[in-house]
Design a protein around this motif. Sequence first.
Motif, short mmCIF file in Angstrom:
data_model
loop_
_atom_site.label_atom_id
_atom_site.label_comp_id
_atom_site.label_asym_id
_atom_site.label_seq_id
_atom_site.Cartn_x
_atom_site.Cartn_y
_atom_site.Cartn_z
N ARG A 1 0.86 -1.19 0.00
CA ARG A 1 0.00 0.00 0.00
C ARG A 1 0.89 1.24 0.00
O ARG A 1 1.82 1.33 0.80
CB ARG A 1 -0.88 0.04 1.26
CG ARG A 1 -1.95 -1.00 1.32
CD ARG A 1 -2.48 -1.14 2.74
NE ARG A 1 -3.51 -0.17 3.10
CZ ARG A 1 -3.40 0.71 4.09
NH1 ARG A 1 -2.30 0.80 4.81
NH2 ARG A 1 -4.40 1.51 4.39
N LEU B 1 -5.17 5.79 -1.23
CA LEU B 1 -5.19 4.69 -0.28
C LEU B 1 -6.57 4.06 -0.05
O LEU B 1 -6.69 2.83 -0.05
CB LEU B 1 -4.58 5.17 1.05
CG LEU B 1 -4.02 4.09 1.97
CD1 LEU B 1 -3.03 3.20 1.27
CD2 LEU B 1 -3.36 4.75 3.18
N PRO B 2 -7.62 4.86 0.13
CA PRO B 2 -8.95 4.23 0.33
C PRO B 2 -9.34 3.34 -0.86
O PRO B 2 -10.01 2.32 -0.68
CB PRO B 2 -9.90 5.43 0.45
CG PRO B 2 -9.04 6.59 0.77
CD PRO B 2 -7.69 6.33 0.19
N GLN B 3 -8.90 3.73 -2.05
CA GLN B 3 -9.21 2.93 -3.24
C GLN B 3 -8.41 1.63 -3.24
O GLN B 3 -8.90 0.58 -3.63
CB GLN B 3 -8.88 3.71 -4.50
CG GLN B 3 -9.54 5.07 -4.52
CD GLN B 3 -10.45 5.22 -5.71
OE1 GLN B 3 -11.07 4.27 -6.17
NE2 GLN B 3 -10.52 6.43 -6.22
N GLN B 4 -7.14 1.74 -2.79
CA GLN B 4 -6.34 0.52 -2.69
C GLN B 4 -6.99 -0.45 -1.71
O GLN B 4 -7.07 -1.66 -1.96
CB GLN B 4 -4.91 0.83 -2.22
CG GLN B 4 -4.12 1.68 -3.21
CD GLN B 4 -2.73 1.99 -2.67
OE1 GLN B 4 -2.04 1.12 -2.14
NE2 GLN B 4 -2.30 3.23 -2.80
N ASP B 5 -7.47 0.10 -0.60
CA ASP B 5 -8.13 -0.76 0.38
C ASP B 5 -9.40 -1.38 -0.20
O ASP B 5 -9.72 -2.53 0.09
CB ASP B 5 -8.44 0.04 1.66
CG ASP B 5 -7.18 0.34 2.45
OD1 ASP B 5 -6.17 -0.39 2.26
OD2 ASP B 5 -7.17 1.29 3.24
N ALA B 6 -10.08 -0.59 -1.04
CA ALA B 6 -11.28 -1.14 -1.69
C ALA B 6 -10.90 -2.28 -2.64
O ALA B 6 -11.61 -3.29 -2.73
CB ALA B 6 -12.01 -0.03 -2.43
N LYS C 1 -10.14 -5.37 -0.53
CA LYS C 1 -11.37 -5.94 0.02
C LYS C 1 -12.15 -6.66 -1.08
O LYS C 1 -12.65 -7.77 -0.90
CB LYS C 1 -12.20 -4.81 0.63
CG LYS C 1 -13.43 -5.27 1.35
CD LYS C 1 -13.90 -4.23 2.37
CE LYS C 1 -15.09 -4.79 3.14
NZ LYS C 1 -16.31 -4.01 2.91
#
Length: 254
Positions: free
Chosen positions: A198, A207-212, A215
């Motif tokens: 990340r 970052l929020p998109q990478q986490d998406a 997931k």
Amino acid sequence: MSSATSPIVVIVPGAFGTPAGFDEIIPHLNGLQTHSGAYPSCNPPDPMNATCSGDTEALRSILLSLLDQQRDVVILAHSFGGVVGGCAAKDLDRDTRKAQGHTSAVIGLLYVAGNVTLDGESLFEAVGSAYPPFIKQHKPSKGLCLIEPAMEILFNDCKPDPELEKSVLPHALRAFETKASAPAWRDKGFDGRRTYIRTANDNCNPLPQQDAWIKKSGVKWNIVNFETGHMPFVSQPEALGAEIVKFVDEVMKL
Ligand SMILES: *[C@@H]1O[C@H](CO)[C@@H](O)[C@H](O)[C@H]1NC(C)=O
Ligand SMILES: *[C@@H]1O[C@H](CO)[C@@H](O)[C@H](O)[C@H]1NC(C)=O
């Protein structure tokens, strides 16, 4: 130190770039061999002919030729390279290859801010059927696109260098708008063999998109955190090289 039994690291670049953009990590790989995993939709002569499946086939033939030389392979995939690399490695995992009587395999998937698509989905669909504002469509000509401003989006934590801006090449929109096939990372054969790096200050894949993406994949990744922008290959080559060496050591022991 690497040896003849060490895997080859196949560098699958993101869109808009070539493996040459990763050169700065090479001295930090402890002698590991690398191989280009470039694919045809970057700066192609005929952008209307580009497809995600064409990219997948091109990369898959590179992987198969290395496997045929009895070399194990680790895939280092960046950004859109995560889509192409994931599809190209389908059924090349150790379990599936062994069942087919082969001794070589793709033994690890190392994603750096990788984009993720599911079977039958295009990247364009995966990003919500709307491009982010920094992807300039039909530039410099029809069917191609560019990232602008490149320094701010891609190289925000790198030393200003006109060469960096020049390294950004036009990419065929059709690579993003045509369907990806089933991704290898979904398969059990890659359990324990997937790592996702990340990049915390990333203006291209926030970052929020990478986490998406992580997931959405529905599978477990070993997570490593870098405090970099989108191109740790340029901004922190030493730290990234060390992480690659560590990953290769780990998957070789499995
Ligand atoms: C289109 O792409 C295919 C492979 O994906 C290639 O074999 C063919 O030569 C290309 N045609 C043109 C006109 O570029
Ligand atoms: C990859 O995903 C990010 C969001 O995480 C998006 O901004 C970017 O445009 C995608 N890559 C491409 C080539 O569209």
